[in-house]
Scaffold this motif. Structure first.
Motif, PDB file in Angstrom:
ATOM      1  N   TRP A  11       0.866  -1.188   0.000  1.00 25.47           N
ATOM      2  CA  TRP A  11       0.000   0.000   0.000  1.00 25.47           C
ATOM      3  C   TRP A  11       0.901   1.236   0.000  1.00 25.47           C
ATOM      4  CZ3 TRP A  11      -0.017  -3.707   3.872  1.00 25.47           C
ATOM      5  CH2 TRP A  11       0.646  -3.376   5.061  1.00 25.47           C
ATOM      6  N   HIS A  12       0.354   2.336  -0.519  1.00 30.24           N
ATOM      7  CA  HIS A  12       1.212   3.499  -0.743  1.00 30.24           C
ATOM      8  C   HIS A  12       0.602   4.774  -0.172  1.00 30.24           C
ATOM      9  CE1 HIS A  12       3.913   0.962  -2.957  1.00 30.24           C
ATOM     10  NE2 HIS A  12       2.920   0.540  -3.725  1.00 30.24           N
ATOM     11  N   PHE A 104      -7.092   1.797  16.224  1.00 26.59           N
ATOM     12  CA  PHE A 104      -5.858   1.963  15.455  1.00 26.59           C
ATOM     13  C   PHE A 104      -5.554   0.710  14.640  1.00 26.59           C
ATOM     14  CE2 PHE A 104      -5.236   5.946  17.160  1.00 26.59           C
ATOM     15  CZ  PHE A 104      -3.960   6.457  16.987  1.00 26.59           C
ATOM     16  N   VAL A 105      -5.738  -0.449  15.261  1.00 26.83           N
ATOM     17  CA  VAL A 105      -5.465  -1.702  14.554  1.00 26.83           C
ATOM     18  C   VAL A 105      -6.446  -1.887  13.400  1.00 26.83           C
ATOM     19  CG1 VAL A 105      -5.400  -4.218  14.771  1.00 26.83           C
ATOM     20  CG2 VAL A 105      -4.472  -2.776  16.607  1.00 26.83           C
ATOM     21  N   LEU A 106      -7.725  -1.645  13.666  1.00 24.86           N
ATOM     22  CA  LEU A 106      -8.744  -1.794  12.625  1.00 24.86           C
ATOM     23  C   LEU A 106      -8.501  -0.831  11.466  1.00 24.86           C
ATOM     24  CD1 LEU A 106     -11.950  -2.199  14.836  1.00 24.86           C
ATOM     25  CD2 LEU A 106     -10.719  -3.983  13.594  1.00 24.86           C
ATOM     26  N   GLN A 114      -5.820  -4.996   2.452  1.00 27.28           N
ATOM     27  CA  GLN A 114      -5.227  -6.318   2.220  1.00 27.28           C
ATOM     28  C   GLN A 114      -6.009  -7.426   2.910  1.00 27.28           C
ATOM     29  OE1 GLN A 114      -2.375  -6.672   0.189  1.00 27.28           O
ATOM     30  NE2 GLN A 114      -2.946  -4.528  -0.186  1.00 27.28           N
ATOM     31  N   GLY A 115      -6.984  -7.050   3.745  1.00 25.65           N
ATOM     32  CA  GLY A 115      -7.639  -8.055   4.552  1.00 25.65           C
ATOM     33  C   GLY A 115      -6.772  -8.402   5.750  1.00 25.65           C
ATOM     34  N   GLY A 118      -3.861 -10.905   4.815  1.00 23.40           N
ATOM     35  CA  GLY A 118      -2.885 -10.262   3.946  1.00 23.40           C
ATOM     36  C   GLY A 118      -2.073  -9.213   4.677  1.00 23.40           C
ATOM     37  N   PHE A 119      -2.722  -8.451   5.550  1.00 21.71           N
ATOM     38  CA  PHE A 119      -2.005  -7.434   6.336  1.00 21.71           C
ATOM     39  C   PHE A 119      -1.013  -8.105   7.272  1.00 21.71           C
ATOM     40  CE2 PHE A 119      -1.512  -4.764  10.097  1.00 21.71           C
ATOM     41  CZ  PHE A 119      -1.162  -3.547   9.530  1.00 21.71           C
ATOM     42  N   ALA A 120      -1.448  -9.176   7.945  1.00 21.34           N
ATOM     43  CA  ALA A 120      -0.560  -9.876   8.879  1.00 21.34           C
ATOM     44  C   ALA A 120       0.682 -10.400   8.166  1.00 21.34           C
ATOM     45  CB  ALA A 120      -1.309 -11.016   9.559  1.00 21.34           C
ATOM     46  N   ARG A 121       0.509 -10.952   6.953  1.00 18.46           N
ATOM     47  CA  ARG A 121       1.670 -11.432   6.197  1.00 18.46           C
ATOM     48  C   ARG A 121       2.577 -10.280   5.777  1.00 18.46           C
ATOM     49  NH1 ARG A 121      -2.271 -14.778   3.862  1.00 18.46           N
ATOM     50  NH2 ARG A 121      -2.491 -13.321   2.115  1.00 18.46           N
ATOM     51  N   ALA A 122       1.972  -9.185   5.338  1.00 20.09           N
ATOM     52  CA  ALA A 122       2.761  -8.062   4.823  1.00 20.09           C
ATOM     53  C   ALA A 122       3.630  -7.431   5.904  1.00 20.09           C
ATOM     54  CB  ALA A 122       1.831  -7.011   4.216  1.00 20.09           C
TER      55      ALA A 122
END
Length: 274
Positions: A11-12, A104-106, A114-115, A118-122
């Motif tokens: 993400w950018h 903040f996490v949400l 990323q879902g 996907g976010f956890a992996r990134a």
């Protein structure tokens, strides 16, 4: 397993901008609700004591002068100043801080688009090495006394504008429930949420700019988020250090571990001091 360098997240800039403004709202709105909710539960809106001993003495002196003047004129006496924070408000304030941390996490997950998986992996939440926790521990052992030395040095030099403000937690320390909520917020909720947002979302999202620009960007926002002018310099430098730790290992749990240990040590020293 050897450490894996962190790669730029997918993400950018637009996601970073949206996420940052949503995080500002997630900080400001719960804080604004503390007073009304405290009143609804029968408390007062202020959860902090009024200043130090000298400030309180000045407030009392001003009240005494005004009360004498009104009494001499035959007018009703003014209400006495409220110098102590309300325990109910303190409970509400730290409950709202925990909710703000969850927000903040949400926000980080939603703005990344990323879902959750996907976010956890990134950000490296899917890889953890227990045997590497010595590194966050060693960095805490190094930085904690340096922050104390910084605070002592700027106070000794009379540079009060950049001296970290002492915590105004008297109302919290007078109430076991408020103290428990404060501990949960500062030792668990804040380290997890702040690392997810400032390092996991902001730093990794800006990493395509290069390490130093991304680290400076995320660390500046991290230090400003603590709303203490005296904490800007040490928290900015800590932000750079934690960004390096995260970048070096590619695992956000290392940054979370540093934050938990640092805040946990601060909490223990606060409780034992009082």
């Amino acid at each position: 397993m050897s450490p894996r360098r962190l790669h730029p997240a997918p993400w950018h800039e637009l996601s970073l901008l949206i996420g940052t403004w949503l995080a500002v709202l997630a900080y400001v709105l719960p804080l604004a609700l503390v007073g009304p909710i405290a009143r609804a539960f029968g408390g007062e809106p202020e959860f902090r004591d009024v200043g130090d001993t000298f400030t309180k003495a000045a407030e009392i002196a001003r009240y005494a002068d005004l009360a004498l003047a009104r009494a001499a004129a035959g007018n009703p006496l003014p209400p006495p100043p409220r110098l102590l924070g309300d325990p109910i408000a303190a409970r509400v304030a730290w409950s709202m801080a925990i909710l703000s941390s969850a927000a903040f996490v949400l926000i980080a997950v939603a703005a990344s688009r990323q879902g959750t998986a996907g976010f956890a992996r990134a950000v490296g939440l899917d890889r953890f090495q227990f045997e590497r926790l010595w590194l966050p521990g060693a960095l805490v052992a190094l930085t904690f006394p340096l922050v104390s030395l910084y605070a002592a040095a700027v106070e000794a030099l009379g540079w009060h504008a950049i001296a970290p403000a002492p915590p105004t937690l008297d109302a919290v320390l007078r109430d076991p429930a408020a103290l428990a909520l404060y501990g949960l917020a500062t030792v668990i909720a804040a380290p997890l949420s702040e690392e997810v947002f400032f390092r996991g979302f902001l730093f990794s999202g800006a990493l395509s700019w290069g390490f130093w620009p991304a680290a400076a960007f995320s660390s500046a926002l991290f230090s400003l988020a603590h709303t203490d002018a005296g904490a800007v310099i040490p928290f900015f430098l800590i932000g750079l250090l934690v960004a390096w730790l995260y970048w070096r290992t590619g695992c956000l749990w290392d940054a979370v571990a540093f934050h938990v240990l640092f805040n946990g040590l601060s909490f223990i020293l606060l409780v034992t001091r009082y």
